[in-house]
Design an enzyme around this catalytic site. Structure first.
Site, short mmCIF file in Angstrom:
data_model
loop_
_atom_site.label_atom_id
_atom_site.label_comp_id
_atom_site.label_asym_id
_atom_site.label_seq_id
_atom_site.Cartn_x
_atom_site.Cartn_y
_atom_site.Cartn_z
N ASP A 1 -7.14 -1.38 -4.06
CA ASP A 1 -8.12 -1.03 -3.03
C ASP A 1 -9.10 0.02 -3.56
O ASP A 1 -10.30 -0.06 -3.31
CB ASP A 1 -7.42 -0.47 -1.79
CG ASP A 1 -6.50 -1.47 -1.12
OD1 ASP A 1 -6.73 -2.69 -1.27
OD2 ASP A 1 -5.55 -1.02 -0.45
N ASP B 1 0.86 -1.19 0.00
CA ASP B 1 0.00 0.00 0.00
C ASP B 1 0.89 1.24 0.00
O ASP B 1 1.97 1.23 0.62
CB ASP B 1 -0.91 0.01 1.23
CG ASP B 1 -1.98 -1.05 1.18
OD1 ASP B 1 -2.41 -1.42 0.07
OD2 ASP B 1 -2.42 -1.50 2.25
#
Length: 169
Positions: free
Chosen positions: A141, A123
């Protein structure tokens, strides 16, 4: 074979493919070309930083899995969800739903590939404002959230047929 392929399957799977390619290309660039791991936190704007965080859980860091079994189960779940969504995709007749399902499939597979390659999901994006920090996330995401929001929109506002000549009771 109708349960595996429908009229909007090419659209949805095309969106899934583009999502997957963008996600994996961005992750490879951030990790190996830009080398975000060596840079630490990089301020892009007053409300956006780039930073590398390895997420061993699911969305928002929930259900952290620190064992091989846990990682395997998350990978298995992602691919099972992608197959179930592809079966659903074969049965729908809404372009918006096909696009949304494609976004979710592409994002789920993108994060599953990270778990296979790295043991966790990479991330990078950290939004923050007024002392509040949002969760750190990636393109996969974002695609999953956009797909879910689109499906919710479609379920509330789409698909309602206006009755021009209601039957008389």
């Amino acid at each position: 074979m109708r349960y595996l392929w429908g009229p909007l399957s090419p659209l949805g799977l095309g969106v899934a493919s583009v999502t997957l390619i963008l996600d994996q290309a961005h992750k490879a660039w951030m990790l190996y070309v830009y080398d975000i791991g060596a840079k630490g936190t990089v301020r892009v704007t007053p409300f956006l930083d780039l930073v590398l965080v390895w997420n061993q859980g699911v969305s928002y860091g929930m259900l952290q899995q620190r064992t091989e079994l846990g990682r395997f189960l998350l990978i298995l779940f992602a691919f099972a969800a992608a197959i179930a969504l592809a079966v659903w995709l074969a049965r729908i007749n809404s372009r918006l739903t096909a696009i949304c399902i494609g976004l979710i499939i592409g994002g789920a597979i993108g994060n599953a590939i990270d778990r296979i390659l790295y043991g966790a999901v990479a991330d990078f994006f950290s939004f923050h404002a007024f002392g509040y920090e949002w969760y750190i996330f990636n393109i996969a995401d974002t695609a999953i959230v956009a797909g879910v929001v689109g499906l919710l929109y479609e379920s509330v506002f789409g698909g309602h047929k206006k009755v021009s000549n209601p039957s008389k009771m």
